[in-house]
Scaffold this motif. Structure first.
Motif, PDB file in Angstrom:
ATOM      1  N   TRP A  26       0.853  -1.184   0.000  1.00 10.09           N
ATOM      2  CA  TRP A  26       0.000   0.000   0.000  1.00 10.09           C
ATOM      3  C   TRP A  26       0.887   1.231   0.000  1.00 10.09           C
ATOM      4  CZ3 TRP A  26      -4.918   0.101  -1.106  1.00 10.09           C
ATOM      5  CH2 TRP A  26      -5.682  -1.035  -0.908  1.00 10.09           C
ATOM      6  N   GLN A  27       0.557   2.177  -0.857  1.00  6.60           N
ATOM      7  CA  GLN A  27       1.274   3.451  -0.894  1.00  6.60           C
ATOM      8  C   GLN A  27       0.335   4.551  -0.422  1.00  6.60           C
ATOM      9  OE1 GLN A  27       2.719   4.001  -4.899  1.00  6.60           O
ATOM     10  NE2 GLN A  27       4.574   2.848  -4.462  1.00  6.60           N
ATOM     11  N   GLN A  28       0.857   5.382   0.443  1.00  8.21           N
ATOM     12  CA  GLN A  28       0.069   6.516   0.913  1.00  8.21           C
ATOM     13  C   GLN A  28      -0.080   7.527  -0.213  1.00  8.21           C
ATOM     14  OE1 GLN A  28      -1.602   6.586   3.780  1.00  8.21           O
ATOM     15  NE2 GLN A  28      -0.840   4.486   3.953  1.00  8.21           N
ATOM     16  N   PRO A  29      -1.205   8.236  -0.225  1.00 10.95           N
ATOM     17  CA  PRO A  29      -1.433   9.213  -1.311  1.00 10.95           C
ATOM     18  C   PRO A  29      -0.447  10.369  -1.257  1.00 10.95           C
ATOM     19  CG  PRO A  29      -3.132   9.378   0.378  1.00 10.95           C
ATOM     20  CD  PRO A  29      -2.292   8.189   0.735  1.00 10.95           C
ATOM     21  N   VAL A  30      -0.101  10.857  -2.430  1.00 15.75           N
ATOM     22  CA  VAL A  30       0.789  12.013  -2.537  1.00 15.75           C
ATOM     23  C   VAL A  30       0.003  13.284  -2.220  1.00 15.75           C
ATOM     24  CG1 VAL A  30       2.261  13.334  -4.099  1.00 15.75           C
ATOM     25  CG2 VAL A  30       2.230  10.841  -4.221  1.00 15.75           C
ATOM     26  N   ALA A  31      -1.207  13.387  -2.742  1.00 19.42           N
ATOM     27  CA  ALA A  31      -2.060  14.558  -2.517  1.00 19.42           C
ATOM     28  C   ALA A  31      -3.115  14.225  -1.463  1.00 19.42           C
ATOM     29  CB  ALA A  31      -2.741  14.965  -3.819  1.00 19.42           C
ATOM     30  N   SER A  32      -3.417  15.185  -0.619  1.00 20.50           N
ATOM     31  CA  SER A  32      -4.430  14.950   0.403  1.00 20.50           C
ATOM     32  C   SER A  32      -5.796  14.746  -0.257  1.00 20.50           C
ATOM     33  CB  SER A  32      -4.480  16.121   1.381  1.00 20.50           C
ATOM     34  OG  SER A  32      -4.881  17.289   0.713  1.00 20.50           O
ATOM     35  N   GLY A  33      -6.602  13.947   0.403  1.00 19.82           N
ATOM     36  CA  GLY A  33      -7.937  13.663  -0.126  1.00 19.82           C
ATOM     37  C   GLY A  33      -7.977  12.498  -1.103  1.00 19.82           C
ATOM     38  N   ARG A  34      -6.836  11.941  -1.424  1.00 20.79           N
ATOM     39  CA  ARG A  34      -6.774  10.785  -2.332  1.00 20.79           C
ATOM     40  C   ARG A  34      -6.642   9.525  -1.495  1.00 20.79           C
ATOM     41  NH1 ARG A  34      -7.910  11.545  -7.533  1.00 20.79           N
ATOM     42  NH2 ARG A  34      -6.626   9.751  -7.914  1.00 20.79           N
ATOM     43  N   PRO A  35      -7.211   8.421  -1.946  1.00 16.90           N
ATOM     44  CA  PRO A  35      -7.096   7.173  -1.179  1.00 16.90           C
ATOM     45  C   PRO A  35      -5.717   6.539  -1.372  1.00 16.90           C
ATOM     46  CG  PRO A  35      -8.345   6.792  -3.177  1.00 16.90           C
ATOM     47  CD  PRO A  35      -8.069   8.276  -3.109  1.00 16.90           C
ATOM     48  N   PRO A  36      -5.297   5.696  -0.403  1.00 20.15           N
ATOM     49  CA  PRO A  36      -4.064   4.935  -0.623  1.00 20.15           C
ATOM     50  C   PRO A  36      -4.265   4.009  -1.823  1.00 20.15           C
ATOM     51  CG  PRO A  36      -4.999   4.472   1.543  1.00 20.15           C
ATOM     52  CD  PRO A  36      -5.928   5.390   0.843  1.00 20.15           C
ATOM     53  N   ARG A  37      -3.179   3.566  -2.412  1.00 16.46           N
ATOM     54  CA  ARG A  37      -3.307   2.655  -3.558  1.00 16.46           C
ATOM     55  C   ARG A  37      -2.303   1.523  -3.435  1.00 16.46           C
ATOM     56  NH1 ARG A  37      -1.036   6.119  -8.629  1.00 16.46           N
ATOM     57  NH2 ARG A  37       1.140   5.838  -8.118  1.00 16.46           N
ATOM     58  N   HIS A  38      -2.643   0.445  -4.112  1.00 14.64           N
ATOM     59  CA  HIS A  38      -1.778  -0.727  -4.146  1.00 14.64           C
ATOM     60  C   HIS A  38      -0.748  -0.544  -5.250  1.00 14.64           C
ATOM     61  CE1 HIS A  38      -3.344  -4.544  -2.063  1.00 14.64           C
ATOM     62  NE2 HIS A  38      -2.065  -4.442  -1.825  1.00 14.64           N
ATOM     63  N   ALA A  39       0.503  -0.812  -4.947  1.00 18.83           N
ATOM     64  CA  ALA A  39       1.568  -0.784  -5.954  1.00 18.83           C
ATOM     65  C   ALA A  39       2.103  -2.207  -6.082  1.00 18.83           C
ATOM     66  CB  ALA A  39       2.676   0.164  -5.527  1.00 18.83           C
ATOM     67  N   TYR A  40       2.294  -2.649  -7.296  1.00 20.43           N
ATOM     68  CA  TYR A  40       2.773  -4.008  -7.564  1.00 20.43           C
ATOM     69  C   TYR A  40       4.158  -3.950  -8.174  1.00 20.43           C
ATOM     70  CZ  TYR A  40      -2.039  -5.403  -6.816  1.00 20.43           C
ATOM     71  OH  TYR A  40      -3.277  -5.615  -6.261  1.00 20.43           O
ATOM     72  N   ARG A  41       4.981  -4.932  -7.824  1.00 19.31           N
ATOM     73  CA  ARG A  41       6.350  -5.027  -8.344  1.00 19.31           C
ATOM     74  C   ARG A  41       6.623  -6.495  -8.645  1.00 19.31           C
ATOM     75  NH1 ARG A  41       9.211  -3.283  -3.816  1.00 19.31           N
ATOM     76  NH2 ARG A  41       8.289  -1.356  -4.418  1.00 19.31           N
ATOM     77  N   LEU A  42       7.277  -6.750  -9.764  1.00 23.28           N
ATOM     78  CA  LEU A  42       7.672  -8.115 -10.091  1.00 23.28           C
ATOM     79  C   LEU A  42       8.726  -8.613  -9.114  1.00 23.28           C
ATOM     80  CD1 LEU A  42       8.060  -7.918 -13.969  1.00 23.28           C
ATOM     81  CD2 LEU A  42       6.378  -9.274 -12.731  1.00 23.28           C
ATOM     82  N   THR A  43       8.590  -9.868  -8.693  1.00 22.82           N
ATOM     83  CA  THR A  43       9.631 -10.518  -7.913  1.00 22.82           C
ATOM     84  C   THR A  43      10.658 -11.082  -8.894  1.00 22.82           C
ATOM     85  OG1 THR A  43       8.505 -12.642  -7.968  1.00 22.82           O
ATOM     86  CG2 THR A  43       7.973 -11.181  -6.110  1.00 22.82           C
ATOM     87  N   ALA A  44      11.723 -11.673  -8.371  1.00 19.28           N
ATOM     88  CA  ALA A  44      12.710 -12.314  -9.252  1.00 19.28           C
ATOM     89  C   ALA A  44      12.031 -13.404 -10.081  1.00 19.28           C
ATOM     90  CB  ALA A  44      13.869 -12.885  -8.433  1.00 19.28           C
ATOM     91  N   SER A  45      11.154 -14.180  -9.455  1.00 18.52           N
ATOM     92  CA  SER A  45      10.415 -15.225 -10.192  1.00 18.52           C
ATOM     93  C   SER A  45       9.517 -14.607 -11.247  1.00 18.52           C
ATOM     94  CB  SER A  45       9.565 -16.059  -9.233  1.00 18.52           C
ATOM     95  OG  SER A  45      10.365 -16.760  -8.333  1.00 18.52           O
ATOM     96  N   GLY A  46       8.910 -13.470 -10.928  1.00 22.43           N
ATOM     97  CA  GLY A  46       8.053 -12.778 -11.885  1.00 22.43           C
ATOM     98  C   GLY A  46       8.828 -12.260 -13.076  1.00 22.43           C
ATOM     99  N   ARG A  47      10.027 -11.748 -12.828  1.00 27.28           N
ATOM    100  CA  ARG A  47      10.874 -11.285 -13.944  1.00 27.28           C
ATOM    101  C   ARG A  47      11.273 -12.453 -14.836  1.00 27.28           C
ATOM    102  NH1 ARG A  47      12.575  -7.998  -9.808  1.00 27.28           N
ATOM    103  NH2 ARG A  47      14.344  -9.308  -9.276  1.00 27.28           N
ATOM    104  N   GLN A  48      11.599 -13.590 -14.227  1.00 27.90           N
ATOM    105  CA  GLN A  48      11.953 -14.771 -15.026  1.00 27.90           C
ATOM    106  C   GLN A  48      10.770 -15.225 -15.868  1.00 27.90           C
ATOM    107  OE1 GLN A  48      13.301 -17.551 -12.074  1.00 27.90           O
ATOM    108  NE2 GLN A  48      15.331 -16.615 -11.917  1.00 27.90           N
ATOM    109  N   LEU A  49       9.574 -15.259 -15.260  1.00 26.65           N
ATOM    110  CA  LEU A  49       8.376 -15.660 -15.995  1.00 26.65           C
ATOM    111  C   LEU A  49       8.103 -14.689 -17.141  1.00 26.65           C
ATOM    112  CD1 LEU A  49       5.802 -17.400 -16.337  1.00 26.65           C
ATOM    113  CD2 LEU A  49       4.692 -15.807 -14.739  1.00 26.65           C
TER     114      LEU A  49
END
Length: 73
Positions: A26-49
């Motif tokens: 979860w990433q906190q919003p940069v601007a006030s009044g915005r909801p937090p959002r989910h950020a996704y990142r590939l793992t090493a296995s994800g990069r291989q896939l």
């Protein structure tokens, strides 16, 4: 944009995270009044896939279908 609807995208992201191909945080919003959002990142296995799928297909839609568990067209 991927052209994938959220009702398809988010279950796919959750499945890839459960399989160990993605990390989510979860990433906190940069601007006030915005909801937090989910950020996704590939793992090493994800990069291989992703690398294997990119080599296996020259059509991104076909690779995305295989990642989603569908059949390639």
């Amino acid at each position: 944009m991927t052209g994938i609807k959220s009702g398809t995208l988010y279950p796919l992201l959750i499945r890839l995270e459960a399989q160990g191909y993605l990390e989510a945080e979860w990433q906190q919003p940069v601007a006030s009044g915005r909801p937090p959002r989910h950020a996704y990142r590939l793992t090493a296995s994800g990069r291989q896939l992703a690398h294997r799928e990119a080599i296996a297909s020259d059509r991104p839609a076909s690779a995305a279908g295989r990642l989603a568990g569908g059949t390639a067209s």
